[in-house]
Enzyme design. Structure first.
Site, short mmCIF file in Angstrom:
data_model
loop_
_atom_site.label_atom_id
_atom_site.label_comp_id
_atom_site.label_asym_id
_atom_site.label_seq_id
_atom_site.Cartn_x
_atom_site.Cartn_y
_atom_site.Cartn_z
N CYS A 1 -1.35 5.69 9.32
CA CYS A 1 -1.70 4.42 8.67
C CYS A 1 -2.79 4.73 7.66
O CYS A 1 -2.74 5.76 7.00
CB CYS A 1 -2.15 3.39 9.70
SG CYS A 1 -3.61 3.87 10.66
N ARG B 1 0.84 -1.20 0.00
CA ARG B 1 0.00 0.00 0.00
C ARG B 1 0.87 1.25 0.00
O ARG B 1 0.56 2.24 -0.67
CB ARG B 1 -0.94 0.00 1.21
CG ARG B 1 -2.05 -1.02 1.12
CD ARG B 1 -3.03 -0.90 2.29
NE ARG B 1 -3.83 0.31 2.21
CZ ARG B 1 -4.65 0.74 3.16
NH1 ARG B 1 -4.74 0.05 4.30
NH2 ARG B 1 -5.36 1.84 3.02
#
Length: 295
Positions: free
Chosen positions: A243, A185
């Protein structure tokens, strides 16, 4: 002078404390991105006396997309929830989940930055408790409401702080901005949830899952420190962590605390950044050319 409370407790230590005169309050924070409601799992088996905490509704607020998927709750709302959990003034609190602490750390962080002095995470979570052969109970737990008083979310205890999206974008100019998502990611290879793939320019990739050993407990502080330093993080300097939406970033903040840093957390995280098309996005590994960016 207040003594800093170690952020972790083992299953054996917790079992002894629960038999003592001042047993800590237990919060069950089971939540997963693919299964956010953990009530059924809680009813099926939880630590004795543990109260279920709904992460989406009690550990997060609601706002516009650019605020992120899990913005911080207001102090009054969080305090009302904490009183529903039975938390009183001066209570010790232990939080846990069944995911290596990846969701329960959100409760640890929120309570710490709201002024609760004694909050710990059960290292290894429910699995560690079961492995130790300790009992679980079934059904709902409805405690007597508590009277805890929370402070406005801010600098908090242990140096834990909060940064907003503007500050996060500027952070790499003077400190380390740690991206705790999975490496794929971070690189932008995939993005299963948020509007755009990639990472904040200048961020360092240190996936949160690597802070745990095979048994789901945290690595030793020296190993955690070595891991972050190897990624380029100056643990004595300014460190901020993010995050996808500020949940697992709290787990990274706990790991960084164990490693000796005083981390700040960016609650909006990538969900907030990627929702604003005006903000630049970097893709690939940190060693990629600086022009590898998309507006």
């Amino acid at each position: 002078m207040e003594t800093t409370v170690h952020p972790l407790v083992t299953a054996a230590e917790l079992e002894r404390e629960l038999r003592g005169p001042r047993a800590p309050r237990l919060l069950d924070v089971r939540w997963r991105l693919d299964r956010p409601d953990g009530r059924d799992d809680h009813r099926a088996g939880h630590l004795p006396g543990a109260v279920y905490v709904d992460l989406d509704s009690e550990l997060a607020g609601h706002g516009a997309a650019i605020d992120g998927r899990h913005p911080l709750p207001g102090t009054a709302d969080l305090q009302a929830s904490a009183r529903r959990w039975g938390l009183g003034r001066g209570d010790a609190v232990v939080v846990y989940d069944d995911l290596g602490g990846l969701s329960a750390a959100r409760a640890w962080w929120l309570l710490r930055v709201s002024g609760v002095a004694d909050v710990r995470l059960l290292d290894g979570g429910l699995a560690a408790w079961r492995t130790a052969g300790l009992p679980v109970e079934q059904g709902e737990v409805t405690p007597v409401p508590g009277d805890v008083v929370l402070e406005p979310i801010g600098a908090g205890r242990d140096g834990l702080g909060v940064v907003d999206t503007e500050e996060a974008g500027e952070w790499p100019e003077h400190g380390a901005l740690v991206d705790s998502r999975a490496a794929e990611r971070f690189r932008g290879d995939v993005e299963p949830v948020d509007p755009r793939a990639g990472h904040v320019p200048g961020a360092l990739s240190v996936p949160t899952a690597g802070n745990l050993g095979p048994d789901g407990t945290f690595l030793e502080p020296a190993a955690l420190a070595a891991r972050y330093r190897e990624a380029g993080v100056d643990l004595e300097g300014d460190v901020a962590v993010y995050c996808g939406s500020g949940v697992t970033a709290a787990h990274a903040a706990l790991a960084l605390t164990l490693a000796g840093a005083r981390p700040a957390l960016w609650p909006g995280s990538w969900s907030a950044w990627s929702s604003d098309p005006a903000r630049p996005v970097a893709v690939g590994d940190p060693s990629d050319a600086p022009d590898d960016r998309r507006p």
